[in-house]
Design a protein around this motif. Structure first.
Motif, PDB file in Angstrom:
ATOM      1  N   ARG A  36      -7.670   6.392  15.445  1.00  0.00           N
ATOM      2  CA  ARG A  36      -7.862   5.031  15.961  1.00  0.00           C
ATOM      3  C   ARG A  36      -8.630   4.182  14.959  1.00  0.00           C
ATOM      4  O   ARG A  36      -8.499   2.967  14.941  1.00  0.00           O
ATOM      5  CB  ARG A  36      -8.615   5.092  17.297  1.00  0.00           C
ATOM      6  N   LYS A  37      -9.429   4.833  14.127  1.00  0.00           N
ATOM      7  CA  LYS A  37     -10.175   4.124  13.102  1.00  0.00           C
ATOM      8  C   LYS A  37      -9.630   4.501  11.732  1.00  0.00           C
ATOM      9  O   LYS A  37      -9.556   5.669  11.380  1.00  0.00           O
ATOM     10  CB  LYS A  37     -11.661   4.492  13.186  1.00  0.00           C
ATOM     11  N   MET A  38      -9.238   3.496  10.959  1.00  0.00           N
ATOM     12  CA  MET A  38      -8.691   3.750   9.635  1.00  0.00           C
ATOM     13  C   MET A  38      -9.781   4.289   8.712  1.00  0.00           C
ATOM     14  O   MET A  38     -10.919   3.827   8.733  1.00  0.00           O
ATOM     15  CB  MET A  38      -8.119   2.458   9.040  1.00  0.00           C
ATOM     16  N   GLU A  39      -9.430   5.296   7.920  1.00  0.00           N
ATOM     17  CA  GLU A  39     -10.380   5.896   6.988  1.00  0.00           C
ATOM     18  C   GLU A  39      -9.694   6.174   5.659  1.00  0.00           C
ATOM     19  O   GLU A  39      -8.466   6.315   5.583  1.00  0.00           O
ATOM     20  CB  GLU A  39     -10.949   7.205   7.553  1.00  0.00           C
ATOM     21  N   LEU A  40     -10.498   6.264   4.626  1.00  0.00           N
ATOM     22  CA  LEU A  40      -9.983   6.652   3.317  1.00  0.00           C
ATOM     23  C   LEU A  40      -9.814   8.166   3.267  1.00  0.00           C
ATOM     24  O   LEU A  40     -10.678   8.903   3.758  1.00  0.00           O
ATOM     25  CB  LEU A  40     -10.940   6.217   2.215  1.00  0.00           C
ATOM     26  N   THR A  41      -8.724   8.630   2.688  1.00  0.00           N
ATOM     27  CA  THR A  41      -8.567  10.063   2.444  1.00  0.00           C
ATOM     28  C   THR A  41      -9.458  10.447   1.262  1.00  0.00           C
ATOM     29  O   THR A  41     -10.056   9.584   0.606  1.00  0.00           O
ATOM     30  CB  THR A  41      -7.103  10.401   2.110  1.00  0.00           C
ATOM     31  N   ALA A  44      -8.458  11.500  -1.584  1.00  0.00           N
ATOM     32  CA  ALA A  44      -7.850  10.857  -2.758  1.00  0.00           C
ATOM     33  C   ALA A  44      -8.150   9.366  -2.752  1.00  0.00           C
ATOM     34  O   ALA A  44      -8.384   8.762  -3.804  1.00  0.00           O
ATOM     35  CB  ALA A  44      -6.341  11.098  -2.752  1.00  0.00           C
ATOM     36  N   GLY A  45      -8.143   8.776  -1.548  1.00  0.00           N
ATOM     37  CA  GLY A  45      -8.419   7.347  -1.432  1.00  0.00           C
ATOM     38  C   GLY A  45      -9.830   6.985  -1.867  1.00  0.00           C
ATOM     39  O   GLY A  45     -10.050   5.936  -2.484  1.00  0.00           O
ATOM     40  N   LYS A  46     -10.798   7.857  -1.547  1.00  0.00           N
ATOM     41  CA  LYS A  46     -12.179   7.598  -1.933  1.00  0.00           C
ATOM     42  C   LYS A  46     -12.327   7.596  -3.458  1.00  0.00           C
ATOM     43  O   LYS A  46     -13.033   6.755  -4.023  1.00  0.00           O
ATOM     44  CB  LYS A  46     -13.097   8.655  -1.320  1.00  0.00           C
ATOM     45  N   ILE A  47     -11.661   8.546  -4.112  1.00  0.00           N
ATOM     46  CA  ILE A  47     -11.707   8.603  -5.576  1.00  0.00           C
ATOM     47  C   ILE A  47     -11.005   7.380  -6.168  1.00  0.00           C
ATOM     48  O   ILE A  47     -11.518   6.723  -7.080  1.00  0.00           O
ATOM     49  CB  ILE A  47     -11.039   9.901  -6.086  1.00  0.00           C
ATOM     50  N   PHE A  48      -9.829   7.054  -5.612  1.00  0.00           N
ATOM     51  CA  PHE A  48      -9.056   5.926  -6.113  1.00  0.00           C
ATOM     52  C   PHE A  48      -9.817   4.617  -5.918  1.00  0.00           C
ATOM     53  O   PHE A  48      -9.780   3.725  -6.771  1.00  0.00           O
ATOM     54  CB  PHE A  48      -7.708   5.865  -5.388  1.00  0.00           C
ATOM     55  N   TYR A  49     -10.524   4.501  -4.795  1.00  0.00           N
ATOM     56  CA  TYR A  49     -11.290   3.289  -4.492  1.00  0.00           C
ATOM     57  C   TYR A  49     -12.367   3.035  -5.557  1.00  0.00           C
ATOM     58  O   TYR A  49     -12.517   1.920  -6.065  1.00  0.00           O
ATOM     59  CB  TYR A  49     -11.937   3.412  -3.115  1.00  0.00           C
ATOM     60  N   ILE A  61       0.842  -1.209   0.000  1.00  0.00           N
ATOM     61  CA  ILE A  61       0.000   0.000   0.000  1.00  0.00           C
ATOM     62  C   ILE A  61       0.871   1.251   0.000  1.00  0.00           C
ATOM     63  O   ILE A  61       0.583   2.239  -0.699  1.00  0.00           O
ATOM     64  CB  ILE A  61      -0.948   0.005   1.216  1.00  0.00           C
ATOM     65  N   LYS A  62       1.983   1.229   0.759  1.00  0.00           N
ATOM     66  CA  LYS A  62       2.892   2.382   0.774  1.00  0.00           C
ATOM     67  C   LYS A  62       3.487   2.630  -0.613  1.00  0.00           C
ATOM     68  O   LYS A  62       3.597   3.775  -1.068  1.00  0.00           O
ATOM     69  CB  LYS A  62       4.006   2.138   1.784  1.00  0.00           C
ATOM     70  N   ASN A  63       3.878   1.558  -1.290  1.00  0.00           N
ATOM     71  CA  ASN A  63       4.424   1.683  -2.650  1.00  0.00           C
ATOM     72  C   ASN A  63       3.379   2.251  -3.607  1.00  0.00           C
ATOM     73  O   ASN A  63       3.702   3.065  -4.481  1.00  0.00           O
ATOM     74  CB  ASN A  63       4.906   0.324  -3.153  1.00  0.00           C
ATOM     75  N   LEU A  64       2.137   1.822  -3.411  1.00  0.00           N
ATOM     76  CA  LEU A  64       1.058   2.327  -4.264  1.00  0.00           C
ATOM     77  C   LEU A  64       0.868   3.821  -4.021  1.00  0.00           C
ATOM     78  O   LEU A  64       0.697   4.598  -4.971  1.00  0.00           O
ATOM     79  CB  LEU A  64      -0.238   1.561  -3.968  1.00  0.00           C
ATOM     80  N   GLU A  65       0.874   4.242  -2.769  1.00  0.00           N
ATOM     81  CA  GLU A  65       0.692   5.651  -2.438  1.00  0.00           C
ATOM     82  C   GLU A  65       1.829   6.498  -3.013  1.00  0.00           C
ATOM     83  O   GLU A  65       1.599   7.607  -3.488  1.00  0.00           O
ATOM     84  CB  GLU A  65       0.602   5.822  -0.921  1.00  0.00           C
ATOM     85  N   GLN A  66       3.044   5.961  -2.968  1.00  0.00           N
ATOM     86  CA  GLN A  66       4.182   6.685  -3.538  1.00  0.00           C
ATOM     87  C   GLN A  66       4.014   6.842  -5.045  1.00  0.00           C
ATOM     88  O   GLN A  66       4.321   7.899  -5.615  1.00  0.00           O
ATOM     89  CB  GLN A  66       5.476   5.938  -3.217  1.00  0.00           C
ATOM     90  N   GLU A  67       3.515   5.786  -5.674  1.00  0.00           N
ATOM     91  CA  GLU A  67       3.318   5.835  -7.119  1.00  0.00           C
ATOM     92  C   GLU A  67       2.205   6.812  -7.486  1.00  0.00           C
ATOM     93  O   GLU A  67       2.295   7.545  -8.473  1.00  0.00           O
ATOM     94  CB  GLU A  67       2.999   4.435  -7.648  1.00  0.00           C
ATOM     95  N   VAL A  68       1.155   6.834  -6.686  1.00  0.00           N
ATOM     96  CA  VAL A  68       0.021   7.734  -6.934  1.00  0.00           C
ATOM     97  C   VAL A  68       0.408   9.170  -6.575  1.00  0.00           C
ATOM     98  O   VAL A  68      -0.075  10.128  -7.181  1.00  0.00           O
ATOM     99  CB  VAL A  68      -1.214   7.282  -6.114  1.00  0.00           C
ATOM    100  N   GLY A  69       1.273   9.316  -5.588  1.00  0.00           N
ATOM    101  CA  GLY A  69       1.702  10.649  -5.169  1.00  0.00           C
ATOM    102  C   GLY A  69       0.802  11.281  -4.144  1.00  0.00           C
ATOM    103  O   GLY A  69       0.808  12.511  -3.973  1.00  0.00           O
ATOM    104  N   SER A  70       0.036  10.454  -3.448  1.00  0.00           N
ATOM    105  CA  SER A  70      -0.890  10.997  -2.448  1.00  0.00           C
ATOM    106  C   SER A  70      -1.246   9.895  -1.461  1.00  0.00           C
ATOM    107  O   SER A  70      -1.390   8.723  -1.854  1.00  0.00           O
ATOM    108  CB  SER A  70      -2.162  11.523  -3.122  1.00  0.00           C
TER     109      SER A  70
END
Length: 309
Positions: A53-58, A60-65, A36-45
């Motif tokens: 405490r609760k994981m959430e989509l940013t 950018a993550g919501k659009i990418f999802y 996931i870290k490699n993917l974020e680096q590739e996406v640039g965000s």
């Protein structure tokens, strides 16, 4: 960026937990986290917010999802279509149906199996407009025969025939001697009707509403056969498609026309417009076309710029 990374990201997003996602994917949690870290680096965000405490989509993550879900769905469909290229003499044909087609679908199948004896045919009931669209779009069925009217750009919807909805009652019922019955005469009768979500129920309720009559709903069922078993015991009356009774020889029940123009429906044949249809699937569609000769349709096979119908 590859398909595996997208799948990893979607799984983490669905689970909102690296440990649960890693368990589901059968990989180690550190490997998943690094992917996931490699993917974020590739996406640039950043795509996932880990500071709470609760994981959430940013954002950018919501659009990418959404995009990832669409791409994975298309890849899954592509794989299935490639598998179906080989569906010529063996394999599985899945047809979604409604109960009232039982009077003619076996005849089409008999003719079909004479040409494709090695094809296994799966008939499944698909009810409700949402279920019809989902079944086709997710490739759960090759084609559907339904009374649902669906108007979508990606779905071919062809009317096959019209059928009446008729009153079914016990032979000893006081209304059994009449040629036709009005909905007003049924207002106080114990009524048997399909459960919520069935198109037949909506059609019947609409017909009663037009006549400003409120049915006395006593039983709610999911299958017409269940309704008939209740009628056989003279526990109530019901309204079902006349074609369901086409081959009935039960002397304990009778059916009557209802004086209501609203109680008529159209049965449609549906399939995905842009989906590759293997020869074995086309052959089944061709059998339906011969059964109802007034319809015609194209299979969308494109060769040298020509669409073959």
């Amino acid at each position: 960026m590859d398909i595996k990374q997208l799948y990893y990201f979607v799984t983490v997003s669905d689970q909102l937990s690296y440990s649960k996602a890693a368990q589901k994917l059968h990989i180690s949690q550190p490997s998943l986290s690094n992917a996931i870290k490699n993917l974020e680096q590739e996406v640039g965000s950043p795509l996932l917010e880990r500071n709470t405490r609760k994981m959430e989509l940013t954002d950018a993550g919501k659009i990418f999802y959404k995009k990832a879900i669409s791409l994975l769905s298309q890849m899954d469909m592509l794989k299935k279509e490639m598998e179906e290229v080989k569906l010529t003499g063996s394999g599985e044909l899945i047809v979604g149906i409604i109960e009232s087609v039982k009077h003619w679908i076996p005849k089409v199948i008999r003719e079909y199996q004479g040409r494709y004896p090695s094809i296994n045919i799966k008939l499944i009931e698909v009810l409700g407009g949402k279920a019809v669209k989902e079944s086709l779009r997710k490739y759960h069925t090759h084609l559907l025969i339904t009374n649902q009217y669906v108007h979508e750009e990606d779905i071919e919807s062809i009317p096959l025939y019209d059928e009446r909805l008729v009153l079914v009652l016990h032979k000893d019922h006081p209304l059994a001697h009449k040629e036709t019955v009005s909905l007003h005469e049924l207002e106080s009768e114990p009524f048997i009707i399909s459960t919520e979500g069935f198109q037949t129920r909506e059609d019947i309720v609409t017909a009663f509403s037009i006549e400003q009559v409120t049915p006395n709903i006593k039983f709610e069922i999911e299958r017409f056969e269940t309704a008939l078993t209740l009628v056989r015991e003279n526990l109530g009356v019901t309204i079902i498609p006349e074609n369901y009774l086409a081959e009935s020889t039960d002397p304990s029940i009778v059916w009557k026309a209802i004086d209501s123009p609203a109680l008529e429906r159209t049965v449609y044949l549906m399939f995905m417009r842009n989906r590759y249809l293997a020869p074995a699937v086309q052959a089944f569609l061709g059998g339906i076309r011969r059964k109802f000769g007034r319809i015609s349709f194209c299979f969308g096979l494109i060769k040298s710029g020509i669409i073959y119908c």
